[in-house]
Design a protein around this motif. Structure first.
Motif, PDB file in Angstrom:
ATOM      1  N   ASP A  89       0.842  -1.182   0.000  1.00 11.31           N
ATOM      2  CA  ASP A  89       0.000   0.000   0.000  1.00 11.31           C
ATOM      3  C   ASP A  89       0.885   1.244   0.000  1.00 11.31           C
ATOM      4  N   GLU A  90       0.362   2.333  -0.599  1.00 10.02           N
ATOM      5  CA  GLU A  90       1.150   3.563  -0.679  1.00 10.02           C
ATOM      6  C   GLU A  90       0.350   4.748  -0.152  1.00 10.02           C
ATOM      7  N   ASN A  91       0.981   5.527   0.722  1.00  8.83           N
ATOM      8  CA  ASN A  91       0.462   6.812   1.180  1.00  8.83           C
ATOM      9  C   ASN A  91       1.253   7.920   0.493  1.00  8.83           C
ATOM     10  N   PHE A  92       0.581   9.012   0.159  1.00  9.28           N
ATOM     11  CA  PHE A  92       1.274  10.076  -0.585  1.00  9.28           C
ATOM     12  C   PHE A  92       0.491  11.375  -0.472  1.00  9.28           C
ATOM     13  N   ASP A  93       1.134  12.445  -0.889  1.00 11.20           N
ATOM     14  CA  ASP A  93       0.484  13.746  -1.022  1.00 11.20           C
ATOM     15  C   ASP A  93       0.124  13.951  -2.486  1.00 11.20           C
ATOM     16  N   LEU A  94      -1.072  14.437  -2.713  1.00 11.81           N
ATOM     17  CA  LEU A  94      -1.518  14.757  -4.071  1.00 11.81           C
ATOM     18  C   LEU A  94      -1.632  16.274  -4.173  1.00 11.81           C
ATOM     19  N   LEU A  95      -0.715  16.875  -4.928  1.00  6.94           N
ATOM     20  CA  LEU A  95      -0.622  18.326  -5.042  1.00  6.94           C
ATOM     21  C   LEU A  95      -1.013  18.754  -6.456  1.00  6.94           C
ATOM     22  N   THR A  96      -1.904  19.724  -6.561  1.00  4.84           N
ATOM     23  CA  THR A  96      -2.247  20.298  -7.868  1.00  4.84           C
ATOM     24  C   THR A  96      -2.039  21.799  -7.826  1.00  4.84           C
ATOM     25  N   GLN A  97      -1.345  22.302  -8.830  1.00  2.00           N
ATOM     26  CA  GLN A  97      -1.152  23.739  -9.015  1.00  2.00           C
ATOM     27  C   GLN A  97      -1.773  24.143 -10.341  1.00  2.00           C
ATOM     28  N   ILE A  98      -2.459  25.270 -10.362  1.00  2.00           N
ATOM     29  CA  ILE A  98      -3.066  25.774 -11.587  1.00  2.00           C
ATOM     30  C   ILE A  98      -2.342  27.042 -12.024  1.00  2.00           C
ATOM     31  N   PHE A  99      -1.967  27.084 -13.286  1.00  2.00           N
ATOM     32  CA  PHE A  99      -1.260  28.223 -13.866  1.00  2.00           C
ATOM     33  C   PHE A  99      -2.136  28.864 -14.938  1.00  2.00           C
ATOM     34  N   ASP A 100      -2.142  30.194 -14.973  1.00  2.47           N
ATOM     35  CA  ASP A 100      -2.967  30.905 -15.947  1.00  2.47           C
ATOM     36  C   ASP A 100      -2.276  30.923 -17.315  1.00  2.47           C
ATOM     37  N   ILE A 126      -5.969  29.266 -22.348  1.00  2.00           N
ATOM     38  CA  ILE A 126      -5.647  27.922 -21.868  1.00  2.00           C
ATOM     39  C   ILE A 126      -4.946  28.002 -20.515  1.00  2.00           C
ATOM     40  N   TYR A 127      -5.539  27.362 -19.518  1.00  2.00           N
ATOM     41  CA  TYR A 127      -4.899  27.186 -18.221  1.00  2.00           C
ATOM     42  C   TYR A 127      -4.178  25.836 -18.208  1.00  2.00           C
ATOM     43  N   LYS A 128      -3.409  25.613 -17.157  1.00  2.00           N
ATOM     44  CA  LYS A 128      -2.704  24.336 -17.017  1.00  2.00           C
ATOM     45  C   LYS A 128      -2.727  23.899 -15.564  1.00  2.00           C
ATOM     46  N   ALA A 129      -3.204  22.677 -15.342  1.00  2.00           N
ATOM     47  CA  ALA A 129      -3.140  22.077 -14.009  1.00  2.00           C
ATOM     48  C   ALA A 129      -1.960  21.115 -13.983  1.00  2.00           C
ATOM     49  N   VAL A 130      -1.092  21.278 -13.017  1.00  2.00           N
ATOM     50  CA  VAL A 130       0.057  20.385 -12.854  1.00  2.00           C
ATOM     51  C   VAL A 130      -0.141  19.620 -11.545  1.00  2.00           C
ATOM     52  N   THR A 131      -0.231  18.310 -11.671  1.00  2.00           N
ATOM     53  CA  THR A 131      -0.519  17.464 -10.516  1.00  2.00           C
ATOM     54  C   THR A 131       0.694  16.613 -10.178  1.00  2.00           C
ATOM     55  N   TYR A 132       1.072  16.609  -8.905  1.00  2.00           N
ATOM     56  CA  TYR A 132       2.230  15.854  -8.413  1.00  2.00           C
ATOM     57  C   TYR A 132       1.775  14.756  -7.460  1.00  2.00           C
TER      58      TYR A 132
END
Length: 847
Positions: A220-231, A273-279
């Motif tokens: 099993d894996e625990n993690f942080d899910l981070l999303t940043q949105i850029f204009d 166009i925006y951009k979502a970057v998910t880590y």
């Protein structure tokens, strides 16, 4: 009356992209996505070698993808088939050797955006799988099949032996992009995000993000899910981190909601166009990084008031497009599409219907960036096959014409859903079409319509149903139910669509809507599209007032647009077609293509383009055409001397191809001609050699065509028009004897990336530099080693010269060469020559 409407909000396009930082040590940087188009080998083989290939015995040819082997061949009037443009199919093998070994805790995917068709994929002699449909994307997890010796052999077998399996030119081979995707075992899979914007105001927009995370590890894996949105300018405007966990050997989907303040909306004029970057992060290390470009926009269809984009009532000025592009066939470089779409945009076009199959990923991305609305269509046939040569229901059973119906029952859900997973985030996509003119293949529909009975006389294009809705229903219900019921299949397709996306309407292109409204077919649709049935707009709105309707396939004619302008409840139309396309030309040799487009096969503007530009744009526009009275659809009225239709009211029923007119001003001295002017100016004055031939007003021409009777005199024909107090003019000149070739390139600088293209147009000119449009000559092109020739064409549907050569005969005094960059910087030199003419050259800088 209470108003009902469908309201939909945006998503945007998922790019399986970004950049992966290997999370175990945080030091090694890997591209998550690798271009896999280069260093392929190809060979055409016979059936026996295809079924049991000995890879060592073949004479392999080096190629790069995308690749279409059919367009490399000569047109064949005997062995070819007009339905698919008189070009061959066959059995093709693609091979690629590459070095890649999966690292510990790493996953690798092999992605194909489209292979036409019946593909089998093998890696290191292990079969990865099959994929019959030529238009849907697919991928394989190849982690376990990668060689531990770090030497891999990829083989793709393509069976296009059924070379007339479609009603139009399809191309053959790996004609779209291929990518390699490398990630951590804990990752966001291909097409793993979905973005909607359910709430939009002037001050903020809520961005709802669904992220799928796959855990291939044995714990099993625990993690942080981070999303940043850029204009659109790259500034960070929103950010969210949440704790998450996924069990071993499974996947989970997580919801995130972010707020973007002062949102810049995606619109046809301003496609922001925006951009979502998910880590995915563990212990401060990035395990995966996934980019999702998206747009913020709202769409709504109202049954009485039409279409609204971001709250603004907007007419859909659409065209239908097939996926080929003349001399490059189905393997279309992005620069070729960009040139063509720019021309359509200049004519006022704001929407594309991809006919009759899913488009490519990069085509939709281009539509996102350029501000086109897109209707994406899934299928041209369902349970029952169409006749590939003559449309409608199948008339003969033939090996070469067996198409997608063979696979529909097993594959339809997968092909529909993989297409949607790839495309449901494109802001350009605003409708899902589940099918095109499907009614032809279910005999109950033609029977119930009343149009095709022996006792009926008329033309269903222009006639309202000859029987009442009650009689239509009775005939339908009394007809025997077949093995497959159209309405049930439609509901199944609609349900599958709504499982993945409820933010866009489901539509279909209905050829017999008078029956479809009553049979249950329309019940599966949010909007009913009418195919060539503008005569039924009022009928449909009056009899089925709660169902939005619109034109989804209509003629490139003024009468079609006039019918839209007069009806607020019709949100717009898609003209057939924006561009000429190869195929659908049964037994018409040497006519290899369908000529209903606003642009021809070379992307040159046609007279119909000029007419539609006057209807769809506001800036003053004038285009002058002419024809001899003998060949014209107009004649000189004996009583008044004015030009009138030879067939009174004929313009109201004009069909696919524009009537025959000339771009030139070259006739016999004093020959009677009809001059036509297509314009949105309120009035125009015409001059021949500076002498006025009179002022005329657009309101006096119900067919929207200015007309003068002119006795030909050599020289200059000029039109001066007025629109909203602005003045504009256009002129055509008599062409003299050809003396030289003029070259016009659409780019003077490209990159050495093996991808960029340049369109070079050769034009014949006289001693004064005036175009010579009435004489045709052979032009020969020469290029230096810095670029490669993709091919030549003149745009004519009856030109059956090979595409992949350097010589071509002009049409209307011009011809096209397309060259593509290699990986060398420097200067490309392109020369054009013709016997007896002064040659010319063009230089292109390659960086």
């Amino acid at each position: 009356m209470k108003k009902y409407y469908y309201s939909f909000t945006l998503l945007i396009f998922v790019l399986v992209g970004g950049y992966y930082l290997l999370g175990q040590n945080g030091k090694n940087e890997l591209n998550r996505e690798t271009n896999f188009n280069f260093d392929w080998e190809f060979v055409l083989v016979g059936k026996a070698d295809f079924e049991n290939p000995d890879l060592k015995k073949f004479d392999w040819r080096k190629i790069q993808l995308p690749h279409d082997w059919s367009v490399e061949a000569s047109f064949d009037s005997i062995g070819g088939e007009g339905a698919t443009g008189y070009l061959p199919g066959g059995y093709g093998l693609y091979k690629k050797q590459f070095k890649l070994q999966a690292g510990e805790n790493q996953t690798t995917y092999l992605y194909f955006d489209g292979v036409y068709n019946n593909a089998e994929v093998y890696l290191n002699d292990i079969k990865l799988g099959d994929h019959p449909y030529g238009y849907s994307p697919f991928y394989f997890d190849i982690t376990d099949q990668l060689s531990s010796a770090d030497n891999n052999v990829l083989l793709v077998k393509v069976d296009r032996s059924r070379y007339a399996d479609s009603r139009w030119y399809t191309g053959s081979g790996i004609y779209r992009n291929v990518k390699l995707v490398t990630t951590s075992n804990l990752h966001i899979p291909v097409w793993g995000t979905f973005i909607t914007t359910p709430e939009i105001t002037a001050t903020n927009a809520r961005v709802a993000l669904e992220v799928t995370v796959k855990n291939k590890n044995k714990q099993d894996e625990n993690f942080d899910l981070l999303t940043q949105i850029f204009d659109p300018k790259g500034a960070l405007v929103a950010e969210l981190t949440q704790k998450a966990a996924v069990e071993k050997s499974s996947e989970g989907t997580f919801s995130q909601n972010l707020t973007v303040n002062d949102p810049l909306l995606w619109d046809i004029q301003s496609p922001n166009i925006y951009k979502a970057v998910t880590y995915i992060r563990q212990d401060g290390e990035n395990m995966d990084r996934y980019e999702t470009p998206f747009g913020i926009r709202d769409i709504k269809f109202d049954k009485d008031e039409g279409f609204f984009l971001n709250g603004k009532n907007t007419l859909i000025k659409g065209v239908c497009l097939h996926h080929d592009a003349g001399l490059v066939g189905a393997a279309v470089p992005l620069g070729v599409w960009k040139r063509r779409l720019l021309k359509l945009k200049e004519a006022g076009c704001n929407a594309i219907r991809i006919s009759h199959n899913p488009g490519s990923e990069e085509f939709l991305t281009l539509c996102d960036e350029m501000g086109f609305l897109v209707q994406e269509e899934f299928f041209d046939e369902w349970d029952n096959p169409k006749d590939k040569r003559l449309n409608q229901n199948e008339r003969s059973v033939d090996y070469i014409t067996r198409g997608y119906t063979r696979f529909f029952q097993e594959w339809a859900e997968r092909d529909l859903k993989t297409t949607m997973l790839r495309d449901r985030n494109h802001p350009s996509v605003f409708q899902w079409s589940i099918g095109n003119e499907i009614e032809w293949t279910y005999p109950r529909y033609a029977h119930a319509s009343g149009y095709f009975n022996m006792s009926w006389q008329g033309n269903y294009f222009w006639e309202k149903p000859p029987i009442s809705p009650e009689e239509i229903r009775r005939r339908y219900e009394e007809s025997p139910e077949e093995k497959y019921v159209l309405a049930k299949t439609a509901q199944k397709l609609s349900n599958w669509t709504k499982e993945l996306d409820t933010t866009r309407p489901v539509i279909a292109n209905c050829i017999l809507p008078s029956v479809s409204h009553l049979s249950g077919y329309a019940d599966a649709l949010d909007i009913v599209g009418y195919s060539y049935r503008r005569v039924l707009y009022d009928y449909g709105h009056e009899n089925y007032p709660d169902k939005p309707i619109m034109g989804t396939e209509n003629l490139v004619q003024w009468h079609e647009w006039k019918s839209v302008m007069e009806r607020p409840f019709i949100s717009g139309t898609f003209f057939w077609t924006g561009i000429d396309y190869m195929g659908e030309s049964n037994a018409s040799w040497p006519k290899k293509a369908t000529t209903s487009g606003m642009l021809d096969l070379a992307g040159f503007e046609k007279p119909s383009y000029q007419m539609i530009k006057t209807l769809w744009t506001e800036a003053p526009h004038i285009y002058i055409a002419s024809q001899t009275e003998k060949k014209s659809i107009f004649k000189v009225d004996e009583a008044t001397g004015a030009p009138v239709e030879k067939k009174t009211g004929g313009w109201k029923k004009a069909l696919w191809s524009w009537h025959d007119v000339n771009e030139h001003w070259n006739y016999e001295d004093n020959e009677t001609t009809i001059v036509e002017i297509y314009s949105n100016c309120e009035e125009i004055e015409l001059f021949l050699n500076e002498k006025s031939l009179g002022v005329k007003r657009l309101k006096d021409f119900p067919d929207h065509i200015y007309k003068w009777v002119v006795n030909f005199k050599k020289g200059k024909l000029e039109a001066i028009g007025k629109k909203d107090k602005a003045m504009v003019n256009a002129k055509i000149l008599t062409g003299n004897q050809p003396v030289a070739i003029e070259l016009d390139a659409d780019q003077n600088q490209i990159f050495a990336n093996n991808t960029d293209v340049v369109h070079v147009v050769a034009k014949i000119v006289d001693e004064n530099g005036n175009r010579v449009k009435h004489q045709e000559l052979e032009v020969e092109f020469e290029v230096n080693s810095k670029v490669k020739i993709l091919g030549v064409d003149n745009g004519s549907a009856t030109n059956v010269q090979d595409f992949q050569t350097n010589k071509v005969r002009t049409h209307n005094g011009k011809a096209l060469l397309i060259v593509q960059a290699k990986n060398e910087m420097g200067e490309a030199v392109i020369k054009a020559k013709s016997k007896g003419l002064k040659e010319n050259s063009q230089k292109i800088s390659i960086r």
